[in-house]
Design a protein around this motif. Structure first.
Motif, PDB file in Angstrom:
ATOM      1  N   ASN A 105      -0.338  -4.510  -5.486  1.00 49.67           N
ATOM      2  CA  ASN A 105      -0.832  -5.794  -4.871  1.00 49.67           C
ATOM      3  C   ASN A 105      -2.592  -5.428  -4.754  1.00 49.67           C
ATOM      4  O   ASN A 105      -3.026  -5.922  -3.623  1.00 49.67           O
ATOM      5  CB  ASN A 105      -0.313  -6.296  -3.809  1.00 49.67           C
ATOM      6  CG  ASN A 105       1.190  -6.598  -4.197  1.00 49.67           C
ATOM      7  OD1 ASN A 105       1.416  -7.104  -5.252  1.00 49.67           O
ATOM      8  ND2 ASN A 105       2.234  -6.406  -3.503  1.00 49.67           N
ATOM      9  N   GLY A 106      -3.249  -4.509  -5.197  1.00 51.00           N
ATOM     10  CA  GLY A 106      -4.606  -4.275  -5.330  1.00 51.00           C
ATOM     11  C   GLY A 106      -4.773  -3.169  -4.166  1.00 51.00           C
ATOM     12  O   GLY A 106      -5.955  -3.063  -3.964  1.00 51.00           O
ATOM     13  N   ARG A 107      -3.632  -2.592  -3.443  1.00 49.83           N
ATOM     14  CA  ARG A 107      -3.705  -1.778  -2.519  1.00 49.83           C
ATOM     15  C   ARG A 107      -3.312  -0.448  -2.999  1.00 49.83           C
ATOM     16  O   ARG A 107      -2.304  -0.291  -3.548  1.00 49.83           O
ATOM     17  CB  ARG A 107      -3.059  -2.127  -1.130  1.00 49.83           C
ATOM     18  CG  ARG A 107      -3.544  -3.311  -0.562  1.00 49.83           C
ATOM     19  CD  ARG A 107      -2.866  -3.635   0.616  1.00 49.83           C
ATOM     20  NE  ARG A 107      -3.397  -4.719   1.308  1.00 49.83           N
ATOM     21  CZ  ARG A 107      -4.024  -4.844   2.577  1.00 49.83           C
ATOM     22  NH1 ARG A 107      -3.895  -3.498   3.200  1.00 49.83           N
ATOM     23  NH2 ARG A 107      -4.620  -5.833   3.059  1.00 49.83           N
ATOM     24  N   PRO A 108      -4.166   0.696  -2.559  1.00 51.37           N
ATOM     25  CA  PRO A 108      -3.736   2.088  -2.842  1.00 51.37           C
ATOM     26  C   PRO A 108      -2.478   2.603  -2.226  1.00 51.37           C
ATOM     27  O   PRO A 108      -2.236   2.310  -0.980  1.00 51.37           O
ATOM     28  CB  PRO A 108      -4.863   2.991  -2.759  1.00 51.37           C
ATOM     29  CG  PRO A 108      -5.571   2.169  -1.684  1.00 51.37           C
ATOM     30  CD  PRO A 108      -5.329   0.701  -1.888  1.00 51.37           C
ATOM     31  N   VAL A 109      -1.500   3.152  -2.792  1.00 57.18           N
ATOM     32  CA  VAL A 109      -0.219   3.858  -2.283  1.00 57.18           C
ATOM     33  C   VAL A 109      -0.312   5.329  -2.792  1.00 57.18           C
ATOM     34  O   VAL A 109      -0.127   5.656  -4.028  1.00 57.18           O
ATOM     35  CB  VAL A 109       1.015   3.154  -2.769  1.00 57.18           C
ATOM     36  CG1 VAL A 109       2.115   3.631  -2.134  1.00 57.18           C
ATOM     37  CG2 VAL A 109       0.806   1.646  -2.242  1.00 57.18           C
ATOM     38  N   ARG A 110      -0.280   6.259  -1.484  1.00 56.42           N
ATOM     39  CA  ARG A 110      -0.478   7.644  -1.981  1.00 56.42           C
ATOM     40  C   ARG A 110       1.111   8.188  -1.882  1.00 56.42           C
ATOM     41  O   ARG A 110       1.818   7.831  -1.014  1.00 56.42           O
ATOM     42  CB  ARG A 110      -1.315   8.374  -1.058  1.00 56.42           C
ATOM     43  CG  ARG A 110      -1.624   9.781  -1.122  1.00 56.42           C
ATOM     44  CD  ARG A 110      -2.549   9.911  -0.321  1.00 56.42           C
ATOM     45  NE  ARG A 110      -2.870  11.465  -0.621  1.00 56.42           N
ATOM     46  CZ  ARG A 110      -2.614  12.567   0.313  1.00 56.42           C
ATOM     47  NH1 ARG A 110      -2.154  12.396   1.346  1.00 56.42           N
ATOM     48  NH2 ARG A 110      -3.297  13.679  -0.071  1.00 56.42           N
ATOM     49  N   GLY A 111       1.578   8.895  -3.045  1.00 54.14           N
ATOM     50  CA  GLY A 111       2.779   9.395  -3.055  1.00 54.14           C
ATOM     51  C   GLY A 111       3.104  10.363  -2.270  1.00 54.14           C
ATOM     52  O   GLY A 111       2.264  10.981  -1.589  1.00 54.14           O
ATOM     53  N   GLU A 112       4.087  10.762  -2.178  1.00 55.35           N
ATOM     54  CA  GLU A 112       4.561  12.204  -1.369  1.00 55.35           C
ATOM     55  C   GLU A 112       4.004  13.209  -1.966  1.00 55.35           C
ATOM     56  O   GLU A 112       3.933  13.402  -3.283  1.00 55.35           O
ATOM     57  CB  GLU A 112       6.331  12.129  -1.220  1.00 55.35           C
ATOM     58  CG  GLU A 112       7.039  12.547  -2.540  1.00 55.35           C
ATOM     59  CD  GLU A 112       8.420  12.603  -2.277  1.00 55.35           C
ATOM     60  OE1 GLU A 112       8.970  13.521  -2.220  1.00 55.35           O
ATOM     61  OE2 GLU A 112       9.023  11.561  -1.783  1.00 55.35           O
ATOM     62  N   GLY A 113       3.737  14.309  -1.580  1.00 55.27           N
ATOM     63  CA  GLY A 113       3.451  15.436  -2.068  1.00 55.27           C
ATOM     64  C   GLY A 113       4.356  16.190  -2.951  1.00 55.27           C
ATOM     65  O   GLY A 113       5.581  16.249  -2.626  1.00 55.27           O
ATOM     66  N   LYS A 114       4.036  16.623  -4.186  1.00 58.05           N
ATOM     67  CA  LYS A 114       4.958  17.378  -5.024  1.00 58.05           C
ATOM     68  C   LYS A 114       4.226  18.391  -5.677  1.00 58.05           C
ATOM     69  O   LYS A 114       3.068  18.723  -5.803  1.00 58.05           O
ATOM     70  CB  LYS A 114       5.134  16.189  -6.153  1.00 58.05           C
ATOM     71  CG  LYS A 114       5.977  14.897  -5.751  1.00 58.05           C
ATOM     72  CD  LYS A 114       6.170  14.172  -7.121  1.00 58.05           C
ATOM     73  CE  LYS A 114       7.015  12.814  -6.683  1.00 58.05           C
ATOM     74  NZ  LYS A 114       7.144  11.796  -7.846  1.00 58.05           N
ATOM     75  N   GLU A 115       5.123  19.294  -6.026  1.00 57.27           N
ATOM     76  CA  GLU A 115       4.874  20.524  -6.691  1.00 57.27           C
ATOM     77  C   GLU A 115       3.735  20.277  -8.009  1.00 57.27           C
ATOM     78  O   GLU A 115       4.276  19.299  -8.594  1.00 57.27           O
ATOM     79  CB  GLU A 115       6.185  21.448  -6.988  1.00 57.27           C
ATOM     80  CG  GLU A 115       5.790  22.747  -7.668  1.00 57.27           C
ATOM     81  CD  GLU A 115       6.837  23.573  -8.028  1.00 57.27           C
ATOM     82  OE1 GLU A 115       6.780  24.793  -8.409  1.00 57.27           O
ATOM     83  OE2 GLU A 115       7.950  23.017  -7.686  1.00 57.27           O
ATOM     84  N   ILE A 116       2.830  20.931  -8.318  1.00 55.40           N
ATOM     85  CA  ILE A 116       2.168  20.842  -9.416  1.00 55.40           C
ATOM     86  C   ILE A 116       2.850  21.380 -10.708  1.00 55.40           C
ATOM     87  O   ILE A 116       3.141  22.603 -10.485  1.00 55.40           O
ATOM     88  CB  ILE A 116       0.721  21.668  -9.354  1.00 55.40           C
ATOM     89  CG1 ILE A 116      -0.187  20.578  -8.003  1.00 55.40           C
ATOM     90  CG2 ILE A 116      -0.181  21.469 -10.590  1.00 55.40           C
ATOM     91  CD1 ILE A 116      -1.503  21.322  -7.809  1.00 55.40           C
ATOM     92  N   LEU A 117       2.723  20.563 -11.782  1.00 54.14           N
ATOM     93  CA  LEU A 117       3.596  21.086 -12.927  1.00 54.14           C
ATOM     94  C   LEU A 117       2.704  20.731 -14.017  1.00 54.14           C
ATOM     95  O   LEU A 117       1.960  19.832 -14.176  1.00 54.14           O
ATOM     96  CB  LEU A 117       4.744  20.139 -13.233  1.00 54.14           C
ATOM     97  CG  LEU A 117       5.781  20.211 -12.210  1.00 54.14           C
ATOM     98  CD1 LEU A 117       6.917  19.308 -12.193  1.00 54.14           C
ATOM     99  CD2 LEU A 117       6.335  21.623 -11.938  1.00 54.14           C
TER     100      LEU A 117
END
Length: 117
Positions: A105-117
């Motif tokens: 809806n035009g707003r940024p949502v930052r996901g949870e921290g995840k291991e870098i793959l």
């Protein structure tokens, strides 16, 4: 979005290239095209929208790389890579780690921290 090549780039603030440069310091499979690298010092935040398209902004705190924010071809953030546990090792046991950014809806949502793959 195409995946970038692994590698390092030691440029200066606003370093630009006519073609994509090989930049992906954390070796994340989510990193796309990078044409510009911007560096900032001790910034509290970086924009989610309106950045240079296909760029990365590196944030340095006390001379250390704290985080990177990657932007797509529209200048919208799509990925954060953090080089600390934000003072919460239980929540972020992997350093570095990545947060995907999606727009809803035009707003940024930052996901949870995840291991870098």
């Amino acid at each position: 979005m195409s995946k970038g090549n692994s590698g390092h780039f030691s440029g200066t603030t606003g370093q630009k290239a006519n073609q994509s440069i090989s930049y992906n310091s954390a070796k994340s499979s989510l990193v796309g095209t990078v044409k510009t690298i911007n560096k900032q010092k001790n910034a509290h935040s970086t924009p989610m929208k309106g950045a240079t398209p296909n760029s990365v902004t590196q944030n340095y705190v006390n001379g250390r790389l704290e985080s990177e924010r990657y932007y797509n071809e529209r200048g919208e953030a799509y990925l954060d890579i953090d080089y600390s546990d934000h003072g919460n090792p239980k929540l972020h046991p992997n350093v570095p780690h990545q947060h995907e950014i999606k727009f809803k809806n035009g707003r940024p949502v930052r996901g949870e921290g995840k291991e870098i793959l």
